[in-house]
Every structure is written in structure tokens, then in C-alpha cells.
Design a protein around this motif. Structure first.
Motif, PDB file in Angstrom:
ATOM      1  N   GLN A 186     106.665 -36.599 -79.807  1.00 56.08           N
ATOM      2  CA  GLN A 186     107.591 -35.874 -78.947  1.00 56.08           C
ATOM      3  C   GLN A 186     107.797 -34.424 -79.377  1.00 56.08           C
ATOM      4  OE1 GLN A 186     109.176 -36.944 -76.004  1.00 56.08           O
ATOM      5  NE2 GLN A 186     107.544 -38.443 -76.271  1.00 56.08           N
ATOM      6  N   ARG A 187     107.249 -34.058 -80.522  1.00 53.62           N
ATOM      7  CA  ARG A 187     107.490 -32.708 -81.018  1.00 53.62           C
ATOM      8  C   ARG A 187     106.813 -31.636 -80.173  1.00 53.62           C
ATOM      9  NH1 ARG A 187     107.655 -33.341 -87.675  1.00 53.62           N
ATOM     10  NH2 ARG A 187     109.528 -34.678 -87.666  1.00 53.62           N
ATOM     11  N   THR A 188     105.619 -31.906 -79.705  1.00 59.73           N
ATOM     12  CA  THR A 188     104.931 -30.928 -78.861  1.00 59.73           C
ATOM     13  C   THR A 188     105.645 -30.717 -77.535  1.00 59.73           C
ATOM     14  OG1 THR A 188     102.776 -31.353 -79.882  1.00 59.73           O
ATOM     15  CG2 THR A 188     102.770 -30.376 -77.688  1.00 59.73           C
ATOM     16  N   PRO A 189     106.048 -31.789 -76.815  1.00 62.93           N
ATOM     17  CA  PRO A 189     106.811 -31.571 -75.578  1.00 62.93           C
ATOM     18  C   PRO A 189     108.122 -30.811 -75.803  1.00 62.93           C
ATOM     19  CG  PRO A 189     105.975 -33.810 -75.647  1.00 62.93           C
ATOM     20  CD  PRO A 189     105.699 -33.211 -76.987  1.00 62.93           C
ATOM     21  N   VAL A 190     108.823 -31.112 -76.901  1.00 65.91           N
ATOM     22  CA  VAL A 190     110.065 -30.402 -77.199  1.00 65.91           C
ATOM     23  C   VAL A 190     109.782 -28.931 -77.479  1.00 65.91           C
ATOM     24  CG1 VAL A 190     111.906 -30.140 -78.912  1.00 65.91           C
ATOM     25  CG2 VAL A 190     111.377 -32.402 -77.982  1.00 65.91           C
ATOM     26  N   ALA A 191     108.743 -28.660 -78.253  1.00 65.46           N
ATOM     27  CA  ALA A 191     108.378 -27.273 -78.551  1.00 65.46           C
ATOM     28  C   ALA A 191     108.042 -26.524 -77.272  1.00 65.46           C
ATOM     29  CB  ALA A 191     107.200 -27.232 -79.518  1.00 65.46           C
ATOM     30  N   ARG A 192     107.383 -27.200 -76.330  1.00 63.67           N
ATOM     31  CA  ARG A 192     107.034 -26.576 -75.055  1.00 63.67           C
ATOM     32  C   ARG A 192     108.296 -26.239 -74.254  1.00 63.67           C
ATOM     33  NH1 ARG A 192     104.165 -30.500 -73.093  1.00 63.67           N
ATOM     34  NH2 ARG A 192     102.323 -29.904 -74.287  1.00 63.67           N
ATOM     35  N   GLN A 193     109.265 -27.126 -74.272  1.00 64.62           N
ATOM     36  CA  GLN A 193     110.526 -26.862 -73.572  1.00 64.62           C
ATOM     37  C   GLN A 193     111.258 -25.660 -74.172  1.00 64.62           C
ATOM     38  OE1 GLN A 193     111.959 -31.142 -73.792  1.00 64.62           O
ATOM     39  NE2 GLN A 193     112.866 -30.566 -71.820  1.00 64.62           N
ATOM     40  N   ILE A 194     111.283 -25.590 -75.496  1.00 69.72           N
ATOM     41  CA  ILE A 194     111.977 -24.476 -76.150  1.00 69.72           C
ATOM     42  C   ILE A 194     111.268 -23.161 -75.877  1.00 69.72           C
ATOM     43  CG2 ILE A 194     112.682 -23.523 -78.377  1.00 69.72           C
ATOM     44  CD1 ILE A 194     113.110 -26.392 -79.347  1.00 69.72           C
ATOM     45  N   ARG A 195     109.939 -23.172 -75.903  1.00 70.46           N
ATOM     46  CA  ARG A 195     109.197 -21.956 -75.565  1.00 70.46           C
ATOM     47  C   ARG A 195     109.522 -21.504 -74.145  1.00 70.46           C
ATOM     48  NH1 ARG A 195     104.892 -24.296 -78.378  1.00 70.46           N
ATOM     49  NH2 ARG A 195     103.945 -25.030 -76.434  1.00 70.46           N
ATOM     50  N   GLY A 196     109.642 -22.452 -73.239  1.00 73.89           N
ATOM     51  CA  GLY A 196     109.985 -22.102 -71.869  1.00 73.89           C
ATOM     52  C   GLY A 196     111.354 -21.451 -71.774  1.00 73.89           C
ATOM     53  N   ILE A 197     112.307 -21.952 -72.557  1.00 70.95           N
ATOM     54  CA  ILE A 197     113.653 -21.363 -72.589  1.00 70.95           C
ATOM     55  C   ILE A 197     113.586 -19.927 -73.091  1.00 70.95           C
ATOM     56  CG2 ILE A 197     115.913 -21.492 -73.715  1.00 70.95           C
ATOM     57  CD1 ILE A 197     115.484 -24.589 -73.771  1.00 70.95           C
ATOM     58  N   PHE A 198     112.888 -19.712 -74.206  1.00 71.49           N
ATOM     59  CA  PHE A 198     112.813 -18.376 -74.794  1.00 71.49           C
ATOM     60  C   PHE A 198     111.982 -17.407 -73.951  1.00 71.49           C
ATOM     61  CE2 PHE A 198     113.554 -20.286 -79.270  1.00 71.49           C
ATOM     62  CZ  PHE A 198     114.930 -20.167 -79.103  1.00 71.49           C
ATOM     63  N   ASN A 199     111.068 -17.935 -73.126  1.00 71.96           N
ATOM     64  CA  ASN A 199     110.234 -17.075 -72.280  1.00 71.96           C
ATOM     65  C   ASN A 199     110.843 -16.843 -70.904  1.00 71.96           C
ATOM     66  OD1 ASN A 199     108.248 -16.731 -74.236  1.00 71.96           O
ATOM     67  ND2 ASN A 199     107.074 -18.522 -73.572  1.00 71.96           N
ATOM     68  N   ALA A 200     112.089 -17.258 -70.722  1.00 70.99           N
ATOM     69  CA  ALA A 200     112.770 -17.068 -69.434  1.00 70.99           C
ATOM     70  C   ALA A 200     112.872 -15.586 -69.100  1.00 70.99           C
ATOM     71  CB  ALA A 200     114.155 -17.697 -69.478  1.00 70.99           C
ATOM     72  N   SER A 201     113.096 -15.314 -67.813  1.00 66.88           N
ATOM     73  CA  SER A 201     113.147 -13.923 -67.365  1.00 66.88           C
ATOM     74  C   SER A 201     114.420 -13.204 -67.791  1.00 66.88           C
ATOM     75  CB  SER A 201     113.015 -13.867 -65.833  1.00 66.88           C
ATOM     76  OG  SER A 201     114.044 -14.633 -65.224  1.00 66.88           O
ATOM     77  N   ASP A 202     115.519 -13.956 -67.978  1.00 66.34           N
ATOM     78  CA  ASP A 202     116.774 -13.346 -68.407  1.00 66.34           C
ATOM     79  C   ASP A 202     117.655 -14.415 -69.041  1.00 66.34           C
ATOM     80  OD1 ASP A 202     118.046 -14.783 -66.265  1.00 66.34           O
ATOM     81  OD2 ASP A 202     117.557 -13.140 -64.899  1.00 66.34           O
ATOM     82  N   ALA A 203     118.815 -13.979 -69.530  1.00 63.70           N
ATOM     83  CA  ALA A 203     119.699 -14.903 -70.251  1.00 63.70           C
ATOM     84  C   ALA A 203     120.253 -15.994 -69.340  1.00 63.70           C
ATOM     85  CB  ALA A 203     120.851 -14.121 -70.888  1.00 63.70           C
TER      86      ALA A 203
END
Length: 245
Positions: A127-144
Motif C-alpha cells: 500500500q505504500r506506493t498507492p499512498v505515495a501517489r496520493q500524497i504526490r497528487g496533493i503536493f502537485n495540486a494547482s493551489d492550496a
């Protein structure tokens, strides 16, 4: 030695070569033959000419608040001013010293370290890879706002599948959102302390031959010389970024 003149830095990155110290060159051999670990505290910044600069370095026996505070105080005494943004990891001593000496300056917690720390709250390896992917998506968002929306959605998922991660992430991941207040083109530079981590790795590589130092001053002399060399290279390089509106 590093430049002792007045300092102007719009953005700071602060860090410590903690992993280096316990493995090789920054172990100090004391008079009684005892060896102890020490911490090399480093500050780099973006200057008034928008170049990256090494602002200072200190060698201390730990990364406790008292040592970080003395180090940051020394930068202020040299005329450090104009700080608009600070990026670092969540070292307890650094956090306390930063709040005391730079109150009100926006702080960005390193997103890379946040992502790494999150893995410790995911018990299942698959589950670590899917979680890491979710966090990357959060940090790569267009704004806060979008980052918070994605985090809220992830928290609902994690509260069921990874409750410890959910509790940790709700408190800690927003500390990586300060970078959204910067122009989009600057975020990749300031959302992590990866540049400082690369500098620390280079210090490790180039000082490995020393193995042990007889005292903190000898360690500081060598590290300062290496950092002065890096500073000269950055001064003649291309503009790193501009903090102008």
C-alpha cells in the motif's frame, strides 16, 4: 572562509547533515579518546541578486534549539534581513529557534521528507506506493484550495484503511502547503530542501577521507572551505529564482 559581510536573503533553506555525522567524517575524537557525534548546521538562501548563496555554517554537538538559535543569531548579527520564506525539515530544535527569531515568516516543511515520513504510518508494503501517489497528487495540486480538497478526500480513505496515517497526515501534510503562496514557477525550487540535501551529500563525499576530527574547529575549517568553494560557483551561475511579485 564564507563571506562575513551583510546578508540579504529573500528565502532560506535550513538543514543539518545528521545522517553524515554518525557515519563518517563528522565524528569528533575527544581528548580522552572518546568519540562523539556532532551536527553541521547549514543555511543557504536566495540573495538580493537572486542567486543561491551559502549564508553560513556551524558545527555543534547536537541539533538542539540552543545550537540552532546561536547559529541563526549569528546570521542576524551579520546583517541577515529581508527573509520572506523559509524551507526546512521538522527538526524540533530548528523549529523552536526559527519561531523565536523569524516570527511571522512563512515556513515550508520539506515535502520530500513529509512523503518519506508518511511511509512509516503505512503498515502494508503493497500500500505504500498507492499512498505515495496520493500524497504526490496533493503536493502537485494547482493551489492550496485544491491541495486541501485532495487531502480531505484522502483522509476519508485513510481513516478506514490507514487510521494512523490519517491522524498524522491531517496535522502534518498542511505544513507542506506554504509553497502554494509563491508564484507557480518558484514552487519546484522551494517546496523541498533537496538542493541542500545534495549539498550535504557532497560534503560527505569530499570529507570522507578525514574520518575523525580532533575538535569542532578543525571540522568547521574544512567544511567552511568546501562551502566557500560552492558559494563562489553559485555566485557566477545563472539566477536561481526571483522573489519579486
Amino acid at each position: 572562509m564564507l563571506d562575513k559581510g551583510p546578508l540579504t536573503a529573500a528565502a532560506l533553506q535550513l538543514g543539518v547533515t545528521q545522517s553524515t555525522l554518525t557515519r563518517n567524517m563528522t565524528t569528533l575524537e575527544m581528548r580522552a579518546g572518546e568519540t562523539v557525534d556532532c551536527a553541521v548546521l547549514v543555511a543557504i538562501g536566495v540573495s538580493a541578486t537572486w542567486h543561491r548563496r551559502v549564508l553560513g555554517v556551524s558545527v555543534a554537538l547536537s541539533e538542539a534549539e540552543v545550537h540552532w538559535r546561536a547559529f541563526l543569531d549569528s546570521l542576524i548579527e551579520r546583517g541577515l534581513r529581508g527573509v520572506k520564506f523559509i524551507a526546512s525539515d521538522d527538526h524540533a530544535g530548528l523549529k523552536a529557534a526559527r519561531k523565536a527569531l523569524f516570527p511571522g515568516v512563512p515556513w515550508q516543511r520539506c515535502q520530500f521528507h513529509l512523503q518519506h515520513n508518511a511511509q512509516g504510518y503505512v503498515s502494508r508494503l503493497d500500500q505504500r506506493t498507492p499512498v505515495a501517489r496520493q500524497i504526490r497528487g496533493i503536493f502537485n495540486a494547482s493551489d492550496a484550495i485544491e491541495a486541501q480538497r485532495l487531502l480531505n478526500a484522502a483522509l476519508k480513505d485513510w481513516q478506514v484503511s490507514h487510521p494512523q496515517l490519517a491522524a498524522w497526515a491531517e496535522k502534518n501534510l498542511p505544513e507542506g502547503f506554504a509553497v502554494f503562496d509563491l508564484p507557480e514557477g518558484h514552487r519546484v525550487r522551494m517546496r523541498t530542501t533537496n538542493g541542500l540535501e545534495r549539498l550535504n551529500k557532497e560534503l560527505k563525499r569530499r570529507t570522507r577521507v578525514a574520518t575523525l576530527f580532533p575538535n569542532t574547529n578543525s571540522c568547521l575549517r574544512l567544511v567552511s572551505a568546501l562551502l566557500a568553494e560552492q558559494d563562489e560557483e553559485w555566485m557566477t551561475a545563472k539566477i536561481y529564482l526571483t522573489m519579486k511579485p
